[in-house]
Motif scaffolding. Structure first.
Motif, short mmCIF file in Angstrom:
data_model
loop_
_atom_site.label_atom_id
_atom_site.label_comp_id
_atom_site.label_asym_id
_atom_site.label_seq_id
_atom_site.Cartn_x
_atom_site.Cartn_y
_atom_site.Cartn_z
N LEU A 106 17.35 -5.59 -18.26
CA LEU A 106 16.93 -4.83 -19.45
C LEU A 106 16.09 -5.68 -20.39
N LEU A 107 16.42 -6.96 -20.52
CA LEU A 107 15.62 -7.85 -21.34
C LEU A 107 14.22 -8.00 -20.76
N ASP A 108 14.14 -8.15 -19.44
CA ASP A 108 12.84 -8.23 -18.77
C ASP A 108 12.04 -6.95 -18.98
N LEU A 109 12.70 -5.81 -18.85
CA LEU A 109 12.02 -4.52 -19.03
C LEU A 109 11.50 -4.36 -20.46
N GLY A 110 12.33 -4.67 -21.45
CA GLY A 110 11.90 -4.54 -22.83
C GLY A 110 10.79 -5.50 -23.21
N PHE A 111 10.91 -6.76 -22.75
CA PHE A 111 9.89 -7.75 -23.08
C PHE A 111 8.56 -7.42 -22.42
N VAL A 150 7.21 -2.09 -14.69
CA VAL A 150 7.56 -1.14 -13.62
C VAL A 150 8.51 -1.79 -12.63
N LYS A 151 8.27 -3.04 -12.27
CA LYS A 151 9.17 -3.74 -11.35
C LYS A 151 10.57 -3.89 -11.95
N ALA A 152 10.64 -4.20 -13.24
CA ALA A 152 11.94 -4.31 -13.90
C ALA A 152 12.65 -2.96 -13.93
N LEU A 153 11.90 -1.89 -14.16
CA LEU A 153 12.50 -0.55 -14.16
C LEU A 153 13.02 -0.20 -12.77
N GLN A 154 12.31 -0.57 -11.73
CA GLN A 154 12.77 -0.32 -10.37
C GLN A 154 14.06 -1.09 -10.08
N ARG A 155 14.13 -2.33 -10.55
CA ARG A 155 15.35 -3.11 -10.35
C ARG A 155 16.52 -2.51 -11.11
N TYR A 156 16.25 -1.99 -12.30
CA TYR A 156 17.33 -1.37 -13.08
C TYR A 156 17.85 -0.12 -12.38
N ARG A 157 16.94 0.73 -11.90
CA ARG A 157 17.37 1.93 -11.19
C ARG A 157 18.08 1.59 -9.89
#
Length: 230
Positions: free
Chosen positions: A107-112, A166-173
């Motif tokens: 989530l930190l990666d996604l937000g940043f 986008v990659k961080a969002l894919q990892r989160y999902r």
């Protein structure tokens, strides 16, 4: 179960350097890191010029607006150190055993990444607008290539950080998909019966207990027994 989450293997596993460097996320991270160096390096080295030969004062090449140069340098430095930080996080990610800690890191990666995408968009618009308003003096012509490089790589940085988001969002999902936590002990067919209880030898028995059938014929007068006569 905690190891197989958010796109990484089991916790404590060895990390193959070649496989890590070949990952799309690592390639994007290194690319964004190079773009940030080009932007703030170009501004610092060649985007401060003299207005004319008689003035020793160095002015920002972008319409003599100091805010434009300062903003480009600041975003470049933030992006530079951000890439290094998350590169280390990616390298140590597989060593994180807690699912909650992995979720926080993603989530930190996604937000940043999303926030940097927005900041780079602002930087591109700001620098491009100020460059259009710049009077092409002798000093501006000398640093024109560096100014264009800063603008161009600001635009490239937008795409790079959007891809990282986008990659961080894919990892989160991927991490929130509960199908990852299914074990091999249960079959996918709900109609399949449960396996039998193993015997003490550790081998599942295929035989079932059957009581001996009753004999149809029996001796009416067992040996040693006589019917009394009355």
């Amino acid at each position: 179960m905690e190891g197989a989450s958010f796109g990484a293997g089991r916790a404590g596993g060895a990390v193959d350097p070649l496989d890590f460097l070949k990952q799309p996320q690592t390639i994007l991270r290194v690319t964004a890191w190079i773009f940030s160096i080009v932007v703030f390096g170009s501004i610092v080295n060649e985007c401060y010029v003299n207005k004319d030969s008689q003035s020793p004062e160095l002015l920002c090449i972008f319409n003599e607006n100091e805010s434009a140069c300062s903003y480009g340098i600041a975003i470049g430095i933030i992006s530079f150190f951000g890439c290094i930080f998350f590169f280390v996080v990616d390298l140590q990610f597989q060593q994180i055993s807690s699912v909650k800690d992995r979720k926080r890191a993603v989530l930190l990666d996604l937000g940043f990444s999303g926030f940097l995408s927005f900041l780079w968009f602002v930087a591109f618009c700001f620098l491009a607008n100020q460059w259009q308003r710049t009077n092409m003096s002798k000093g501006a012509l000398q640093g024109a290539d560096a100014a264009r490089a800063a603008i161009a790589f600001s635009f490239f940085s937008i795409a790079g950080w959007i891809a990282l988001a986008v990659k961080a969002l894919q990892r989160y999902r991927l991490g929130t998909d509960m199908s990852l936590f299914a074990t091999d002990q249960f079959t996918a067919d709900p109609n399949t019966s449960y396996p039998g209880y193993p015997t003490g030898s550790g081998i599942e028995s295929t035989e079932t207990y059957q009581s001996p059938p009753f004999t149809e014929t029996s001796d009416a007068n067992p040996k040693g027994y006589q019917v009394p006569a009355y």
